[in-house]
Design a protein around this motif. Sequence first.
Motif, PDB file in Angstrom:
ATOM      1  N   UNK A   1     -11.276  13.464 -13.410  1.00  0.00           N
ATOM      2  CA  UNK A   1     -11.692  12.524 -12.734  1.00  0.00           C
ATOM      3  C   UNK A   1     -11.442  11.481 -12.597  1.00  0.00           C
ATOM      4  N   UNK A   2     -10.710  10.650 -13.307  1.00  0.00           N
ATOM      5  CA  UNK A   2     -10.213   9.608 -13.519  1.00  0.00           C
ATOM      6  C   UNK A   2      -8.976   9.392 -12.495  1.00  0.00           C
ATOM      7  N   UNK A   3      -7.916  10.856 -12.584  1.00  0.00           N
ATOM      8  CA  UNK A   3      -7.193  10.859 -11.267  1.00  0.00           C
ATOM      9  C   UNK A   3      -7.907  10.661  -9.525  1.00  0.00           C
ATOM     10  N   UNK A   4      -8.605  11.677 -10.000  1.00  0.00           N
ATOM     11  CA  UNK A   4      -9.325  11.838  -8.443  1.00  0.00           C
ATOM     12  C   UNK A   4     -10.089  10.378  -7.913  1.00  0.00           C
ATOM     13  N   UNK A   5     -10.473   9.155  -8.603  1.00  0.00           N
ATOM     14  CA  UNK A   5     -10.974   7.967  -8.886  1.00  0.00           C
ATOM     15  C   UNK A   5      -9.880   7.431  -8.279  1.00  0.00           C
ATOM     16  N   UNK A   6      -9.008   7.060  -8.934  1.00  0.00           N
ATOM     17  CA  UNK A   6      -7.193   6.316  -8.973  1.00  0.00           C
ATOM     18  C   UNK A   6      -6.891   6.171  -7.708  1.00  0.00           C
ATOM     19  N   UNK A   7      -6.773   7.941  -7.383  1.00  0.00           N
ATOM     20  CA  UNK A   7      -5.821   8.162  -5.705  1.00  0.00           C
ATOM     21  C   UNK A   7      -6.795   7.603  -5.129  1.00  0.00           C
ATOM     22  N   UNK A   8      -8.304   8.061  -5.050  1.00  0.00           N
ATOM     23  CA  UNK A   8      -8.960   8.109  -3.632  1.00  0.00           C
ATOM     24  C   UNK A   8      -8.941   6.030  -3.618  1.00  0.00           C
TER      25      UNK A   8
ATOM     26  N   UNK B   1       0.442  -1.290  -0.019  1.00  0.00           N
ATOM     27  CA  UNK B   1      -0.127  -0.059   0.405  1.00  0.00           C
ATOM     28  C   UNK B   1       1.112   1.266   0.019  1.00  0.00           C
ATOM     29  N   UNK B   2       1.957   0.554   0.561  1.00  0.00           N
ATOM     30  CA  UNK B   2       2.719   2.114   0.729  1.00  0.00           C
ATOM     31  C   UNK B   2       3.579   3.039  -0.888  1.00  0.00           C
ATOM     32  N   UNK B   3       3.706   2.010  -0.937  1.00  0.00           N
ATOM     33  CA  UNK B   3       4.371   1.260  -2.649  1.00  0.00           C
ATOM     34  C   UNK B   3       3.475   2.154  -3.764  1.00  0.00           C
ATOM     35  N   UNK B   4       2.184   1.859  -3.589  1.00  0.00           N
ATOM     36  CA  UNK B   4       1.042   1.579  -4.625  1.00  0.00           C
ATOM     37  C   UNK B   4       1.277   3.211  -4.177  1.00  0.00           C
ATOM     38  N   UNK B   5       1.073   3.650  -3.018  1.00  0.00           N
ATOM     39  CA  UNK B   5       0.333   5.289  -2.485  1.00  0.00           C
ATOM     40  C   UNK B   5       1.752   6.439  -3.162  1.00  0.00           C
ATOM     41  N   UNK B   6       2.998   5.419  -2.654  1.00  0.00           N
ATOM     42  CA  UNK B   6       3.944   7.015  -3.518  1.00  0.00           C
ATOM     43  C   UNK B   6       4.145   6.614  -4.867  1.00  0.00           C
ATOM     44  N   UNK B   7       4.071   5.587  -5.885  1.00  0.00           N
ATOM     45  CA  UNK B   7       3.790   5.282  -7.118  1.00  0.00           C
ATOM     46  C   UNK B   7       2.830   6.565  -7.382  1.00  0.00           C
ATOM     47  N   UNK B   8       1.248   6.117  -6.863  1.00  0.00           N
ATOM     48  CA  UNK B   8       0.762   6.925  -7.660  1.00  0.00           C
ATOM     49  C   UNK B   8       1.142   8.819  -7.465  1.00  0.00           C
ATOM     50  N   UNK B   9       1.824   9.170  -6.264  1.00  0.00           N
ATOM     51  CA  UNK B   9       2.045  10.531  -5.562  1.00  0.00           C
ATOM     52  C   UNK B   9       3.432  11.047  -6.747  1.00  0.00           C
ATOM     53  N   UNK B  10       4.253  10.193  -7.646  1.00  0.00           N
ATOM     54  CA  UNK B  10       5.308  10.669  -8.270  1.00  0.00           C
ATOM     55  C   UNK B  10       4.415  10.194  -9.729  1.00  0.00           C
TER      56      UNK B  10
ATOM     57  N   UNK C   1       1.838  11.388 -10.347  1.00  0.00           N
ATOM     58  CA  UNK C   1       0.807  12.618 -10.250  1.00  0.00           C
ATOM     59  C   UNK C   1       1.386  13.899 -10.532  1.00  0.00           C
ATOM     60  N   UNK C   2       2.654  14.309 -10.092  1.00  0.00           N
ATOM     61  CA  UNK C   2       3.565  15.108 -10.234  1.00  0.00           C
ATOM     62  C   UNK C   2       4.558  15.102 -11.827  1.00  0.00           C
ATOM     63  N   UNK C   3       4.541  13.909 -11.734  1.00  0.00           N
ATOM     64  CA  UNK C   3       4.580  13.686 -13.216  1.00  0.00           C
ATOM     65  C   UNK C   3       4.443  14.540 -14.411  1.00  0.00           C
ATOM     66  N   UNK C   4       2.470  13.666 -13.622  1.00  0.00           N
ATOM     67  CA  UNK C   4       1.972  14.734 -14.877  1.00  0.00           C
ATOM     68  C   UNK C   4       1.377  15.896 -14.912  1.00  0.00           C
ATOM     69  N   UNK C   5       1.254  16.375 -13.485  1.00  0.00           N
ATOM     70  CA  UNK C   5       1.916  17.886 -13.801  1.00  0.00           C
ATOM     71  C   UNK C   5       2.734  18.301 -13.973  1.00  0.00           C
TER      72      UNK C   5
END
Length: 315
Positions: free
Chosen positions: A273-280, A235-244, A246-250
């Motif tokens: 919307x897709x990103x919000x649902x994915x992160x959620x 779960x930690x790895x997934x959270x870090x990967x999604x944050x990374x 999101x940063x690259x996307x931004x």
Amino acid sequence: MLISLIVPCFNEEESLPTLFSALKEISTEVKQADSTKDFEYIFVNDGSSDKTLEVVKNFAADCSAVKYISFSRNFGKEAAMYAGLEKAKGEYVAILDADMQDPPSLIPQMIKALDNNECDIIAARRVTRVGEPKIRSFFARMFYKLINKMCEIEIADGARDFRLMKRNVVDAILKVNERQRFSKGIFSWVGFKTKWIEHENVERVAGETKWSFWKLFKYAIDGIVTFTTAPMRLATYCGFSSALAAFIYMLYYFIRAIILKIYNEVPGYPSLLCFILFIGGLILMALGVLGEYIGKIYIEVKHRPIYIEGESNIE
């Protein structure tokens, strides 16, 4: 030398007579070969709703070597195995199922292996799953592969609870008095030299299995949560990967808009919307994993007994 045979029972009135007859034949064979050997049979009635307890009491009336414990309700096979191990007095202690899927004919071979000091534990392992539903076999194999990648200990594919152990092994297992038990993992965790004896899959002698797919699935989840923190790490790895991501996307859109001067005429609501649902979804997954571990801690700190004895003929 006393050898204890533990049989957890849950609604097994149909199969018990066949099993007990086979166990008596085996014990007679062993005692004829070595008169120093003696047996006790410990039947653990796990809150059965049929006549299992009545059948066991009839065994006890005819044979003084038969001991029984009856729970106040159904506490599960893990509790039944623990109760049997706790009450067993033998120098060698075996656990086997009541449905004859654990072949009693293997017991003499197991005893010989311990007598020769080949190992401390001799355990049965199925080499085939013939007769088992294919979907169930598939998920069982995936479970063993998954848990062995996550855990530091190794649990053999096809491993059964059917095993014969020396007294020092039993004492070590009893020291692991956690409430949420996963015996296949505990048997491996305590260590000691283990030898595997392979056998073909055996059909039940009577009745139907008490293990539905859903019960097996929950048991698998319990085993993973009990013996590894890998899901929390995942779960930690997934959270870090999604944050990374999101940063690259931004950063990508920042360069596109500020440096390259490329603007979208249509706002990116779908992608947002897709990103919000994915992160959620990731957050909910992480909370769910965390909740599983907190739930286990909650149960453990209550220090409730692993089982409650209703009646017994063991002094």
